[in-house]
Design a protein around this motif. Structure first.
Motif, PDB file in Angstrom:
ATOM      1  N   THR A  58       0.855  -1.209  -0.022  1.00  0.00           N
ATOM      2  CA  THR A  58       0.010   0.053   0.017  1.00  0.00           C
ATOM      3  C   THR A  58       0.728   1.306  -0.061  1.00  0.00           C
ATOM      4  N   ALA A  59       0.268   2.399  -0.535  1.00  0.00           N
ATOM      5  CA  ALA A  59       1.094   3.813  -0.269  1.00  0.00           C
ATOM      6  C   ALA A  59       1.453   4.135   0.875  1.00  0.00           C
ATOM      7  N   GLU A  60       0.786   3.860   2.077  1.00  0.00           N
ATOM      8  CA  GLU A  60       1.093   4.367   3.455  1.00  0.00           C
ATOM      9  C   GLU A  60       2.430   3.391   3.678  1.00  0.00           C
ATOM     10  N   GLU A  61       2.267   2.020   3.496  1.00  0.00           N
ATOM     11  CA  GLU A  61       3.611   1.304   3.744  1.00  0.00           C
ATOM     12  C   GLU A  61       4.932   1.625   3.004  1.00  0.00           C
ATOM     13  N   LEU A  62       4.797   2.275   1.923  1.00  0.00           N
ATOM     14  CA  LEU A  62       5.955   2.801   0.964  1.00  0.00           C
ATOM     15  C   LEU A  62       6.441   4.033   1.659  1.00  0.00           C
TER      16      LEU A  62
END
Lengths: 268, 286, 286
Positions: B271-275
């Motif tokens: 996910t974008a948050e993880e990245l």
């Protein structure tokens, strides 16, 4: 244009008419349609109009929806009126060239038109207030005695309700295919009969292919949901006559009496 | 014993020539072992024609294996007498929402399955209510399916299956014909069923973003299961997936590209948050 | 300039209670050779708009000009317009009908009244452009895979030598590889032939990679119109109308919010990678 056909298009509303047993509505429609062929006078016409008007009011369906179905019979209506107007013998009122319009002709044409219009509106009221499934339920139960004669009543009514559900979908699809082919220069309008028929091939082939595909998908989906014919099935909406149905039958009987009386008492 | 257990499953489509002899045999499913536990969320990925839909139809006994065995909830699907039990245990939702809705009113359609099962009338109504509520379509119960959006129709189809109280739902590319809004609606409904009602879910799709919530992902190619693992494990193998005509979510691809360029990122960022998190960490360590 | 739309409105079911404005005062100019993406969710009016461009639907009010000529002028040749503005509908199944692929592609040019040799030459050329070679000529269109059907349908339009090519959801239902193949082919055509291409889609990721301009439609109106970078800068508003931006945009915005000195304009994976590497002070090693 293709979406205008209201047949089989249920109009959801919460009204007495909607809640009536479909068998009641079927019988009612049948009686009403037959009564149209009984009348020959303005009094009868008035009774029928009042009855139909009251039912439409009670159904809470906008009047515009009822009338929409009429568009498809406009031509038929015009032809019927035209011939009735000119070919009925009687007291002449108007003479144009070799054609005579008679008093009887005018009346005849008028009644014919009213009859046809009420015929369509009467059956439209039923289809607008009854879900096709409910309607076929009504037929299934009403015709159940035929089962003993090995008539596959359940299967037939299932087929009908599926057909009713897919008619609007296939209509829309026809429209889309026509457009897709017109984008490739197909012409559905000009040419003689044979050419026109030939021009339909690009429309009919995709339509049939799609219909078969849908049929196949649907059969699979029904099977996946445990459908195995009418046996052992229960009903979500079982048909049981309510008080309002008996009331409706009473009103219907009253209507019949009125229209017969009107027919006898005032022949014109 | 597992809830769904398949051993060396084979399914062959036979094409007959005009004399009735067998012209060609196409192995759509080729020696698949399948193990699913109660409550699992399994995603099956594969390009068109990889055999994933054929496999799915076995779980509902719409197809019977040509070879090997398949047990659903302890019942052999190949046995004629088990068919209706199996279909009740494992419900199925198909790709085209229009072609699986039978009723002309939403609630009637949802009641179709229970009617077939012979459920008493009052209970049908209870089931219809609870299943329409579970997919958030209760307020449309009186509507005509033709007036609903694709996502809504598909949720009605799911409710129709839920009303049969299945232990497992197989969804065969339920979002392929929907727009992004519809896709989100459907996936949200499916996840809720899995988490709240503990229904086992087998989701067949080729939208990678829908897979990231799964407990386990199977990748199919040529009728075989070629990859198997958590979404993280699967998506860390970007090149391999591409070889099977598949993709990875855009974020995973971006992370992969960054890693190739020398950034010490972990594999399988989904996910974008993880990245964003990982990159911030990286920056503060630099 | 090739297409100009001035204040076009269109309503379904005019004069009834169900009247719905599908297009609401749309003005748009599309110069020759541009690659434009038209984005909107189902019911936003994008399909209605494109059907106006080749005269399949007629505006309730407003004017449309093709090469400066008013297409609603009396005596305007609509059939000629339809061959100049080629529209490929979403489902190839709606147009494929002939016994084999080759004759199907011939249908369009034959309707133009061209001599048979010319018709065949064009069919060959069009099939070649979409990458369907000789072995496919005699195949039934119904035997093709989803991606191949889509290509045969595009060839059917290309054979009419349109100046503008409009594709309605050309990738719906295709697997990732099939999707990339179609879009790559369209992009190549656009470059080689200088064709104007309008790509209707609801996939932001697809569109961002290829087009030079994005038109976002919502509720019958144009909400945004500009380069992908400019349009995706409004990602929050896009989300409100159920669209959202490519995931890379979220990653970059997320980084910027955390104080990352990153250029947030990138929309494709490659651009985003370079932007992040630059922000981290690294050159791209590839």
């Amino acid at each position: 244009m293709l979406k205008d056909i209201t047949l089989g298009q249920y109009y959801p509303r919460d009204s007495v008419i909607h809640r009536l047993d479909p068998r009641t509505k079927l019988v009612g429609t049948l009686v009403f349609l037959l009564s149209l062929f009984l009348f020959r006078s303005f009094a009868c016409c008035l009774v029928a109009t009042l009855f139909l008007g009251a039912v439409i009011r009670a159904s809470k369906v906008p009047f515009g929806f009822m009338v929409r179905g009429l568009r498809s019979i406009m031509v038929l209506l015009a032809i019927t009126m035209f011939f009735n107007l000119l070919l009925t013998p009687g007291i002449p009122v108007l003479r144009i060239w070799k054609l005579t319009v008679t008093r009887e002709g005018i009346l005849q044409a008028l009644f014919m038109a009213i009859r046809l219009i009420y015929l369509i509106i009467g059956s439209t009221v039923m289809t607008l207030t009854t879900t096709p499934n409910h309607l076929t339920d009504g037929m299934e139960k009403g015709l159940a005695p035929l089962n003993r004669l090995h008539v596959p009543v359940h299967e037939v009514s299932m087929m009908m309700s599926i057909a009713l559900r897919f008619i609007p979908i296939l209509m829309e699809e026809t429209d889309k295919i026509m457009k897709a082919q017109m984008a490739r220069g197909a012409d559905f309008e000009s040419g003689g009969l044979i050419k026109k028929a030939k021009n339909l091939v690009p429309l009919l082939v995709p339509l049939f292919v799609s219909a078969f595909r849908r049929a196949n998908d649907l059969a699979l989906a029904m099977e996946a949901r445990g459908y195995r014919g009418g046996q052992g099935r229960t009903k979500m909406k079982p048909l049981i006559y309510q008080k309002r149905d008996y009331g409706a039958y009473l009103i219907l009987a009253g209507y019949l009496v009125c229209i017969c009386a009107a027919g006898i008492l005032s022949p014109l | 014993m597992g809830f769904i257990k398949g051993r060396k499953l084979v399914y062959e489509y036979k094409k007959y020539n005009e004399e009735g002899g067998i012209e060609s045999v196409n192995r759509a499913v080729d020696g698949v072992d399948l193990d699913v536990e109660r409550g699992d969320f399994i995603a099956i990925l594969g390009h068109n024609g990889s055999g994933k839909s054929t496999l799915a139809k076995h779980i509902n006994a719409l197809l019977v294996p040509s070879g090997g065995t398949l047990y659903v909830n302890g019942k052999d699907t190949a046995k004629e007498e088990n068919i209706w039990d199996v279909r009740q245990t494992a419900g199925m939702v198909f790709q085209n929402p229009d072609n699986q809705i039978i009723g002309t009113v939403v609630e009637e359609d949802v009641g179709f399955g229970p009617e077939n099962m012979g459920v008493p009338t009052e209970e049908i109504w209870e089931r219809v209510e609870e299943s329409l509520k579970s997919v958030g379509m209760w307020k449309y119960r009186k509507a005509s399916p033709n007036r609903l959006s694709g996502g809504q129709k598909q949720r009605v189809a799911i409710a129709g299956v839920v009303a049969m109280h299945p232990k497992c739902i197989v969804l065969d590319e339920p979002t392929a014909m929907l727009d992004p809004v519809g896709r989100k609606e459907v996936i949200r409904a499916v996840r809720a069923l899995n988490m709240v009602e503990d229904v086992t879910v087998l989701l067949i799709t080729h939208y990678m973003e829908e897979v990231i919530y799964a407990d386990k992902v199977l990748v199919m190619d040529g009728g075989k299961v070629v990859m198997q693992g958590t979404p993280c494990e699967i998506f860390s193998q970007v090149e391999k997936l591409k070889g099977y005509r598949l993709d990875v979510p855009q974020v995973t691809l971006l992370a992969h590209e960054l890693k190739k360029s020398g950034l010490p990122l972990e594999d399988g960022i989904l996910t974008a948050e993880e990245l964003v998190e990982a990159l911030c960490q990286l920056r503060s360590n630099m | 300039m090739s297409i100009k739309i001035e204040h076009v409105s269109y309503s379904y079911g005019q004069g009834t209670a169900y009247e719905k404005k599908a297009l609401d005062d749309i003005s748009l100019e599309i110069p020759q050779g541009q690659f434009v993406g038209i984005i909107g969710h189902t019911g936003s009016g994008k399909s209605t708009l494109i059907q106006h461009l080749n005269g399949l639907m007629r505006a309730s009010s407003g004017k449309i000009y093709f090469h400066g000529e008013d297409i609603y002028r009396e005596g305007y040749d609509m059939r000629a317009l339809r061959s100049k503005v080629g529209l490929v509908f979403q489902y190839p199944e709606h147009q494929l009908f002939e016994v084999d692929v080759f004759s199907d592609v011939c249908f369009g040019p034959r309707n133009l009244g061209l001599p048979p040799e010319e018709v065949e030459a064009r069919a060959r050329e069009a099939l070649d452009q979409v990458g369907l070679g000789e072995p496919y000529y005699k195949k039934s269109p119904f035997e093709l895979s989803g991606g191949q059907k889509r290509r045969a349908a595009i060839a059917g339009i290309l054979a009419m030598h349109p100046e503008v090519l409009i594709l309605d959801e050309p990738t719906a239902g295709l697997d990732p590889r099939g999707r990339d193949e179609i879009l790559d082919q369209v992009a190549a055509l656009q470059k080689e032939r200088g064709m104007t291409v309008l790509l209707v889609s609801h996939s932001m990721e697809d569109v961002a990679r290829y087009v030079e301009r994005i038109v976002v439609m919502d509720d019958g109106r144009i909400r945004f119109d500009g380069t992908p970078k400019k349009v995706f800068a409004h990602y929050r508003e896009l989300e409100e109308i159920g669209l959202g931006a490519p995931q890379t945009v979220y990653v970059l915005r997320g980084l910027a919010e955390k104080g990352f000195p990153v250029n947030t304009e990138a929309t494709t994976v490659e651009e985003a990678r370079d932007a992040i590497l630059e922000a981290l002070g690294r050159r791209n090693v590839c």
